[in-house]
Design a protein around this motif. Sequence first.
Motif, PDB file in Angstrom:
ATOM      1  N   GLU A 113       0.837  -1.240  -0.040  1.00 47.23           N
ATOM      2  CA  GLU A 113       0.165   0.123   0.023  1.00 47.23           C
ATOM      3  C   GLU A 113       0.842   1.445  -0.013  1.00 47.23           C
ATOM      4  OE1 GLU A 113      -0.320  -2.386   2.064  1.00 47.23           O
ATOM      5  OE2 GLU A 113      -2.243  -3.323   1.893  1.00 47.23           O
ATOM      6  N   ASP A 114       2.131   1.138   0.470  1.00 47.93           N
ATOM      7  CA  ASP A 114       2.920   2.407   0.565  1.00 47.93           C
ATOM      8  C   ASP A 114       3.722   2.712  -0.549  1.00 47.93           C
ATOM      9  OD1 ASP A 114       1.929   2.962   2.993  1.00 47.93           O
ATOM     10  OD2 ASP A 114       3.479   1.578   4.128  1.00 47.93           O
ATOM     11  N   ARG A 115       3.773   1.734  -1.713  1.00 46.90           N
ATOM     12  CA  ARG A 115       4.472   1.945  -2.941  1.00 46.90           C
ATOM     13  C   ARG A 115       4.047   2.832  -3.726  1.00 46.90           C
ATOM     14  NH1 ARG A 115       8.817  -1.759  -3.679  1.00 46.90           N
ATOM     15  NH2 ARG A 115       9.062  -3.359  -2.141  1.00 46.90           N
ATOM     16  N   ASP A 116       4.842   3.593  -4.348  1.00 50.61           N
ATOM     17  CA  ASP A 116       4.206   4.862  -5.340  1.00 50.61           C
ATOM     18  C   ASP A 116       5.027   4.676  -6.685  1.00 50.61           C
ATOM     19  OD1 ASP A 116       2.930   6.228  -3.343  1.00 50.61           O
ATOM     20  OD2 ASP A 116       4.550   7.154  -2.585  1.00 50.61           O
ATOM     21  N   PHE A 117       4.361   5.410  -7.740  1.00 48.11           N
ATOM     22  CA  PHE A 117       4.998   5.343  -9.101  1.00 48.11           C
ATOM     23  C   PHE A 117       6.048   6.528  -8.695  1.00 48.11           C
ATOM     24  CE2 PHE A 117       0.703   4.060 -10.065  1.00 48.11           C
ATOM     25  CZ  PHE A 117       1.140   3.031 -10.928  1.00 48.11           C
ATOM     26  N   LEU A 118       7.175   6.397  -9.548  1.00 48.77           N
ATOM     27  CA  LEU A 118       8.384   7.237  -9.155  1.00 48.77           C
ATOM     28  C   LEU A 118       8.781   7.721 -10.522  1.00 48.77           C
ATOM     29  CD1 LEU A 118      10.434   8.477  -7.339  1.00 48.77           C
ATOM     30  CD2 LEU A 118      11.727   6.530  -7.466  1.00 48.77           C
ATOM     31  N   PHE A 119       9.166   8.792 -10.795  1.00 48.68           N
ATOM     32  CA  PHE A 119      10.027   9.569 -11.571  1.00 48.68           C
ATOM     33  C   PHE A 119      11.337  10.096 -10.947  1.00 48.68           C
ATOM     34  CE2 PHE A 119      11.801  13.599 -13.768  1.00 48.68           C
ATOM     35  CZ  PHE A 119      12.044  12.994 -14.670  1.00 48.68           C
ATOM     36  N   VAL A 120      12.480   9.914 -11.663  1.00 46.95           N
ATOM     37  CA  VAL A 120      13.714  10.417 -11.043  1.00 46.95           C
ATOM     38  C   VAL A 120      14.380  11.257 -12.357  1.00 46.95           C
ATOM     39  CG1 VAL A 120      15.886   9.768 -10.114  1.00 46.95           C
ATOM     40  CG2 VAL A 120      14.183   8.789  -9.295  1.00 46.95           C
ATOM     41  N   GLY A 121      14.603  12.556 -12.303  1.00 50.52           N
ATOM     42  CA  GLY A 121      15.458  12.978 -13.294  1.00 50.52           C
ATOM     43  C   GLY A 121      15.262  14.672 -13.453  1.00 50.52           C
ATOM     44  N   ARG A 122      15.853  15.097 -14.299  1.00 51.88           N
ATOM     45  CA  ARG A 122      15.666  16.867 -14.766  1.00 51.88           C
ATOM     46  C   ARG A 122      14.314  17.005 -15.184  1.00 51.88           C
ATOM     47  NH1 ARG A 122      19.820  18.404 -18.570  1.00 51.88           N
ATOM     48  NH2 ARG A 122      19.451  16.236 -19.389  1.00 51.88           N
ATOM     49  N   PHE A 123      13.879  18.139 -14.674  1.00 52.91           N
ATOM     50  CA  PHE A 123      12.571  18.802 -15.104  1.00 52.91           C
ATOM     51  C   PHE A 123      12.579  19.599 -16.486  1.00 52.91           C
ATOM     52  CE2 PHE A 123      10.293  18.748 -10.337  1.00 52.91           C
ATOM     53  CZ  PHE A 123      10.626  17.345 -10.407  1.00 52.91           C
ATOM     54  N   VAL A 124      13.063  18.846 -17.318  1.00 53.61           N
ATOM     55  CA  VAL A 124      13.347  19.653 -18.802  1.00 53.61           C
ATOM     56  C   VAL A 124      12.330  18.913 -19.840  1.00 53.61           C
ATOM     57  CG1 VAL A 124      15.555  19.982 -18.142  1.00 53.61           C
ATOM     58  CG2 VAL A 124      15.055  17.685 -19.274  1.00 53.61           C
ATOM     59  N   GLU A 125      12.105  19.638 -20.939  1.00 56.83           N
ATOM     60  CA  GLU A 125      10.933  19.342 -21.949  1.00 56.83           C
ATOM     61  C   GLU A 125      10.941  17.920 -22.094  1.00 56.83           C
ATOM     62  OE1 GLU A 125       7.634  20.266 -23.548  1.00 56.83           O
ATOM     63  OE2 GLU A 125       8.871  21.734 -22.333  1.00 56.83           O
ATOM     64  N   LYS A 126      12.089  17.395 -22.729  1.00 52.39           N
ATOM     65  CA  LYS A 126      12.474  16.025 -23.264  1.00 52.39           C
ATOM     66  C   LYS A 126      11.935  14.775 -22.377  1.00 52.39           C
ATOM     67  CE  LYS A 126      17.206  14.862 -22.218  1.00 52.39           C
ATOM     68  NZ  LYS A 126      18.594  14.470 -22.771  1.00 52.39           N
ATOM     69  N   LYS A 127      11.812  15.123 -20.955  1.00 54.41           N
ATOM     70  CA  LYS A 127      11.371  14.119 -19.856  1.00 54.41           C
ATOM     71  C   LYS A 127       9.834  13.894 -20.092  1.00 54.41           C
ATOM     72  CE  LYS A 127      15.542  13.409 -18.513  1.00 54.41           C
ATOM     73  NZ  LYS A 127      16.421  12.349 -18.539  1.00 54.41           N
ATOM     74  N   ASN A 128       9.228  14.785 -20.808  1.00 49.08           N
ATOM     75  CA  ASN A 128       7.747  14.723 -20.916  1.00 49.08           C
ATOM     76  C   ASN A 128       7.018  14.729 -19.689  1.00 49.08           C
ATOM     77  OD1 ASN A 128       5.494  14.118 -22.972  1.00 49.08           O
ATOM     78  ND2 ASN A 128       5.904  11.954 -22.845  1.00 49.08           N
ATOM     79  N   LEU A 129       7.345  15.274 -18.700  1.00 47.07           N
ATOM     80  CA  LEU A 129       6.865  15.127 -17.589  1.00 47.07           C
ATOM     81  C   LEU A 129       5.181  15.649 -17.524  1.00 47.07           C
ATOM     82  CD1 LEU A 129       9.614  16.145 -15.234  1.00 47.07           C
ATOM     83  CD2 LEU A 129       8.419  13.854 -15.795  1.00 47.07           C
ATOM     84  N   SER A 130       4.892  16.663 -18.380  1.00 49.15           N
ATOM     85  CA  SER A 130       3.449  17.150 -18.359  1.00 49.15           C
ATOM     86  C   SER A 130       2.391  16.220 -18.811  1.00 49.15           C
ATOM     87  CB  SER A 130       3.402  18.366 -19.454  1.00 49.15           C
ATOM     88  OG  SER A 130       1.976  18.978 -19.494  1.00 49.15           O
ATOM     89  N   THR A 131       3.112  15.262 -19.720  1.00 53.46           N
ATOM     90  CA  THR A 131       2.021  14.263 -20.176  1.00 53.46           C
ATOM     91  C   THR A 131       2.050  13.168 -19.295  1.00 53.46           C
ATOM     92  OG1 THR A 131       2.501  14.793 -22.468  1.00 53.46           O
ATOM     93  CG2 THR A 131       1.967  12.506 -22.113  1.00 53.46           C
ATOM     94  N   LEU A 132       3.189  12.854 -18.529  1.00 61.07           N
ATOM     95  CA  LEU A 132       3.063  11.842 -17.405  1.00 61.07           C
ATOM     96  C   LEU A 132       2.013  12.218 -16.234  1.00 61.07           C
ATOM     97  CD1 LEU A 132       4.311   9.389 -16.032  1.00 61.07           C
ATOM     98  CD2 LEU A 132       6.222  10.858 -14.924  1.00 61.07           C
TER      99      LEU A 132
END
Length: 391
Positions: free
Chosen positions: A199-218
């Motif tokens: 129950e305590d496990r989460d999805f995780l992203f690790v990295g720079r917050f730059v355009e190519k990481k596509n974080l808005s879509t994530l």
Amino acid sequence: MSEKPGQSGNLPQVAILFSQFAAYHVDRVEAAARRLKGRAEVLAVEYATTSATYAWEPAEGIEHARHLTLFPGKSYDEVGHLARYRAAMKALRGADMVCTGVPYSERDMIALSWRMAAAGKRIVMMTESKFDDFPRNLARETAKARVLSPYKAAIVGGLRQRDYLQFLGFGDKPILPGYDTVGLDRIRQQGGAEAVRWEDRDFLFVGRFVEKKNLSTLLAGYARYRELAGYAAHGLVLAGDGELADDLKAQAGEGVEFTGFLRAEEVSKRLARSLALCLVSTEEQWGLVVNEAAAFGVPAIVSHAVGSRDALVRNAVTGYVVEPQSVESIARSMLAVSQSEQAWQRYSDATAERAHLGDTERFADAVEALFDPASEGATRAQQFWQEISET
């Protein structure tokens, strides 16, 4: 120039050159040095201590290789091309084989590769570039093939990197896998052995917050996942920082946590307690964090652009490969990974079985294969190609 004393004698010298060392560079040179102990001296060379691009901590833990920092205390970007060229020529004059992970497009590297080849050195390219990183121009690629002609061999990440070098005219030159690897034992030690409740496990992203990481879509995909999963939805942790931080925080909805920049040890601890790694970049030569996640049996949701998927991600087996702009694809993959603890365990077990493909022993295999083509390392390198070619 700073130097850590190492072994001496009349052994052949294998040099490994990077712009700067992070922990995983240290993992690689140490693995190669241990493998070649008694047969060759490994010289670990970094140009500088820091750079403008990466906030890595200064290299530590180099015990089996001889360590040189050509410009200690300086940033790689502050040192001119001519100064870098001269320092590298001096440092590498005794090397029989030079494996370089410095971008081959740098002017000093172009000059260095040609000069070293003319001096009879065996120059080995280490690269994670692949054809699909971005649109290619035929004239530029043709010129690039000429620039790369002094290199006698290459160590690459996976199949797409190999294919790209063959396109650039490597032909029958040896191309070996194992470049994009990390020390799995180090990662696991950093992560600790704390038991984590499902129950305590989460999805995780690790990295720079730059355009190519596509974080808005994530984030959009995660919001859709929450609609699908309802009360059973797991959280999403974004670990890192960068130019898009404010925009991402404004977009993020319920269930999203921002940690800021984390040290390597903290990243490992986060990975060890994660449900799945999410890396849906529009451009990603490799993505070493996928290797790190695999060290803990953490499945990955990655885009087609991520180079490490070739070796470490099998769709619907060790995670999912998604279209980077498909919000629904990301959401459905999150739902599949989190549908039950039993299902997750199957993904986790399959991931753990492939983790060895991302370990620095594979880099040691490649270096050993180039040093001694009849070695066990050469055999294992060919087995690597066979294993990642299997669907």
